[in-house]
Design a protein around this motif. Structure first.
Motif, mmCIF file in Angstrom:
data_model
loop_
_atom_site.group_PDB
_atom_site.id
_atom_site.type_symbol
_atom_site.label_atom_id
_atom_site.label_comp_id
_atom_site.label_asym_id
_atom_site.label_seq_id
_atom_site.Cartn_x
_atom_site.Cartn_y
_atom_site.Cartn_z
ATOM 1 N N MET A 1 0.709 -0.959 -32.930
ATOM 2 C CA MET A 1 -0.312 -0.484 -33.827
ATOM 3 C C MET A 1 -0.430 1.031 -33.697
ATOM 4 O O MET A 1 -0.393 1.566 -32.605
ATOM 5 C CB MET A 1 -1.659 -1.105 -33.474
ATOM 6 C CG MET A 1 -1.964 -2.355 -34.208
ATOM 7 S SD MET A 1 -3.676 -2.810 -33.950
ATOM 8 C CE MET A 1 -3.423 -4.536 -33.645
ATOM 9 N N ALA A 2 -0.617 1.662 -34.805
ATOM 10 C CA ALA A 2 -0.772 3.110 -34.798
ATOM 11 C C ALA A 2 -2.181 3.469 -34.356
ATOM 12 O O ALA A 2 -3.108 2.685 -34.469
ATOM 13 C CB ALA A 2 -0.507 3.659 -36.197
ATOM 14 N N PRO A 16 -14.993 10.870 -50.836
ATOM 15 C CA PRO A 16 -15.300 9.466 -50.543
ATOM 16 C C PRO A 16 -14.155 8.734 -49.842
ATOM 17 O O PRO A 16 -14.404 7.808 -49.065
ATOM 18 C CB PRO A 16 -15.576 8.845 -51.904
ATOM 19 C CG PRO A 16 -15.490 9.916 -52.906
ATOM 20 C CD PRO A 16 -15.055 11.167 -52.256
ATOM 21 N N THR A 17 -12.925 9.135 -50.089
ATOM 22 C CA THR A 17 -11.803 8.476 -49.424
ATOM 23 C C THR A 17 -11.851 8.728 -47.929
ATOM 24 O O THR A 17 -11.667 7.800 -47.128
ATOM 25 C CB THR A 17 -10.461 8.959 -50.000
ATOM 26 O OG1 THR A 17 -10.422 8.656 -51.392
ATOM 27 C CG2 THR A 17 -9.288 8.290 -49.303
ATOM 28 N N LEU A 18 -12.127 9.968 -47.552
ATOM 29 C CA LEU A 18 -12.222 10.274 -46.120
ATOM 30 C C LEU A 18 -13.427 9.584 -45.494
ATOM 31 O O LEU A 18 -13.357 9.124 -44.357
ATOM 32 C CB LEU A 18 -12.275 11.783 -45.901
ATOM 33 C CG LEU A 18 -10.980 12.542 -46.230
ATOM 34 C CD1 LEU A 18 -11.173 14.034 -46.010
ATOM 35 C CD2 LEU A 18 -9.813 12.023 -45.436
ATOM 36 N N ALA A 19 -14.525 9.488 -46.223
ATOM 37 C CA ALA A 19 -15.698 8.783 -45.710
ATOM 38 C C ALA A 19 -15.374 7.302 -45.509
ATOM 39 O O ALA A 19 -15.768 6.696 -44.511
ATOM 40 C CB ALA A 19 -16.881 8.956 -46.658
ATOM 41 N N LEU A 20 -14.616 6.722 -46.428
ATOM 42 C CA LEU A 20 -14.224 5.321 -46.299
ATOM 43 C C LEU A 20 -13.282 5.140 -45.109
ATOM 44 O O LEU A 20 -13.414 4.185 -44.347
ATOM 45 C CB LEU A 20 -13.558 4.826 -47.581
ATOM 46 C CG LEU A 20 -13.089 3.370 -47.567
ATOM 47 C CD1 LEU A 20 -14.257 2.433 -47.296
ATOM 48 C CD2 LEU A 20 -12.411 3.024 -48.867
ATOM 49 N N LEU A 21 -12.351 6.070 -44.936
ATOM 50 C CA LEU A 21 -11.445 5.994 -43.781
ATOM 51 C C LEU A 21 -12.230 6.049 -42.477
ATOM 52 O O LEU A 21 -11.933 5.305 -41.536
ATOM 53 C CB LEU A 21 -10.407 7.118 -43.829
ATOM 54 C CG LEU A 21 -9.318 6.978 -44.889
ATOM 55 C CD1 LEU A 21 -8.475 8.247 -44.950
ATOM 56 C CD2 LEU A 21 -8.450 5.769 -44.606
ATOM 57 N N SER A 82 -4.906 4.655 -51.591
ATOM 58 C CA SER A 82 -4.441 5.391 -50.431
ATOM 59 C C SER A 82 -3.699 4.453 -49.493
ATOM 60 O O SER A 82 -4.178 3.357 -49.189
ATOM 61 C CB SER A 82 -5.638 6.017 -49.707
ATOM 62 O OG SER A 82 -5.241 6.505 -48.451
ATOM 63 N N ALA A 83 -2.577 4.911 -49.006
ATOM 64 C CA ALA A 83 -1.809 4.126 -48.042
ATOM 65 C C ALA A 83 -2.589 3.995 -46.738
ATOM 66 O O ALA A 83 -2.509 2.969 -46.064
ATOM 67 C CB ALA A 83 -0.451 4.775 -47.797
ATOM 68 N N GLU A 84 -3.344 5.005 -46.368
ATOM 69 C CA GLU A 84 -4.145 4.963 -45.131
ATOM 70 C C GLU A 84 -5.212 3.880 -45.214
ATOM 71 O O GLU A 84 -5.452 3.169 -44.257
ATOM 72 C CB GLU A 84 -4.805 6.315 -44.854
ATOM 73 C CG GLU A 84 -3.970 7.276 -44.067
ATOM 74 C CD GLU A 84 -3.540 6.691 -42.720
ATOM 75 O OE1 GLU A 84 -4.399 6.303 -41.896
ATOM 76 O OE2 GLU A 84 -2.324 6.621 -42.500
ATOM 77 N N ILE A 85 -5.852 3.775 -46.339
ATOM 78 C CA ILE A 85 -6.873 2.733 -46.509
ATOM 79 C C ILE A 85 -6.221 1.364 -46.414
ATOM 80 O O ILE A 85 -6.719 0.470 -45.704
ATOM 81 C CB ILE A 85 -7.627 2.908 -47.848
ATOM 82 C CG1 ILE A 85 -8.486 4.173 -47.787
ATOM 83 C CG2 ILE A 85 -8.482 1.682 -48.151
ATOM 84 C CD1 ILE A 85 -9.139 4.545 -49.094
ATOM 85 N N SER A 90 -5.352 -3.570 -43.425
ATOM 86 C CA SER A 90 -4.397 -4.509 -42.841
ATOM 87 C C SER A 90 -4.673 -4.717 -41.353
ATOM 88 O O SER A 90 -4.629 -5.845 -40.849
ATOM 89 C CB SER A 90 -2.973 -3.989 -43.051
ATOM 90 O OG SER A 90 -2.046 -4.825 -42.431
ATOM 91 N N LEU A 91 -4.966 -3.639 -40.632
ATOM 92 C CA LEU A 91 -5.308 -3.747 -39.209
ATOM 93 C C LEU A 91 -6.581 -4.561 -39.014
ATOM 94 O O LEU A 91 -6.669 -5.389 -38.098
ATOM 95 C CB LEU A 91 -5.474 -2.359 -38.582
ATOM 96 C CG LEU A 91 -4.203 -1.546 -38.399
ATOM 97 C CD1 LEU A 91 -4.546 -0.122 -37.963
ATOM 98 C CD2 LEU A 91 -3.298 -2.202 -37.376
ATOM 99 N N ILE A 92 -7.555 -4.339 -39.869
ATOM 100 C CA ILE A 92 -8.811 -5.089 -39.784
ATOM 101 C C ILE A 92 -8.533 -6.575 -40.001
ATOM 102 O O ILE A 92 -9.046 -7.430 -39.270
ATOM 103 C CB ILE A 92 -9.840 -4.548 -40.805
ATOM 104 C CG1 ILE A 92 -10.374 -3.197 -40.331
ATOM 105 C CG2 ILE A 92 -10.981 -5.545 -41.030
ATOM 106 C CD1 ILE A 92 -11.236 -2.472 -41.343
ATOM 107 N N THR A 93 -7.695 -6.887 -40.965
ATOM 108 C CA THR A 93 -7.348 -8.282 -41.245
ATOM 109 C C THR A 93 -6.669 -8.923 -40.039
ATOM 110 O O THR A 93 -6.977 -10.065 -39.669
ATOM 111 C CB THR A 93 -6.443 -8.369 -42.484
ATOM 112 O OG1 THR A 93 -7.129 -7.770 -43.593
ATOM 113 C CG2 THR A 93 -6.086 -9.794 -42.822
ATOM 114 N N GLU A 94 -5.747 -8.199 -39.396
ATOM 115 C CA GLU A 94 -5.056 -8.707 -38.208
ATOM 116 C C GLU A 94 -6.042 -8.981 -37.074
ATOM 117 O O GLU A 94 -5.965 -10.017 -36.407
ATOM 118 C CB GLU A 94 -3.995 -7.712 -37.730
ATOM 119 C CG GLU A 94 -2.780 -7.607 -38.614
ATOM 120 C CD GLU A 94 -1.842 -6.492 -38.155
ATOM 121 O OE1 GLU A 94 -1.886 -6.095 -36.968
ATOM 122 O OE2 GLU A 94 -1.058 -6.019 -38.991
#
Length: 150
Positions: A1-2, A16-21, A82-85, A90-94
């Motif tokens: 995991m990164a 908002p994208t950075l706030a969501l990240l 965003s690929a980061e989102i 995906s990590l949260i799902t795992e």
């Protein structure tokens, strides 16, 4: 995991994208903590006191409450593609899947332990009934020796 540790510079109202990240990073931290609690709870069902189990469940509930709060905040943020989102989701799902598996194991252990205790109690009850059927009563507790002064 990164490594997805929270960057304190992410949470800017202008983006908002950075706030969501940032919100997703916080959720990941809490989920990792919850996963640790979930993995440690199964073995504790067999050896902990009810008070210790209640404390563990209270700790777990605090984490879940914080996750629910963050989740409701994330719905207010307008995400852009965003690929980061996607990666963080995906990590949260795992992590959620790992927690679900640990919870299933805990549920099975707790159920087995409950059945064992029920069986032990049933055996104890039958033993007492059998003893009572023979008319055996516990002897009154009295001293076997007395010190008397003449």
């Amino acid at each position: 995991m990164a490594d997805t540790r929270r960057n304190p510079h992410h949470a800017t109202p202008a983006d908002p994208t950075l706030a969501l990240l940032d919100n997703l990073d916080r959720q990941l931290e809490l989920l990792r903590e919850l996963e640790g609690v979930a993995r440690s709870q199964a073995p504790r069902f067999e050896s902990s006191t009810p008070e210790e189990l209640a404390d563990l469940m209270a700790r777990r509930q605090l984490i879940v409450d914080r996750l629910l709060e963050l989740d409701s905040r994330s719905k207010d943020l307008a995400p852009r593609e965003s690929a980061e989102i996607d990666r963080r989701v995906s990590l949260i799902t795992e992590l959620l899947q790992a927690i679900r598996m640990a919870d299933d194991e805990s549920r099975e252990r707790l159920s087995r332990r409950r059945d064992e205790v029920a069986s032990e109690l049933a055996e104890l009850f039958q033993s007492r009934r059998a003893t009572g059927a023979y008319g055996m009563r516990a002897a009154p507790i009295s001293p076997n020796f007395q010190d008397r002064q003449a």
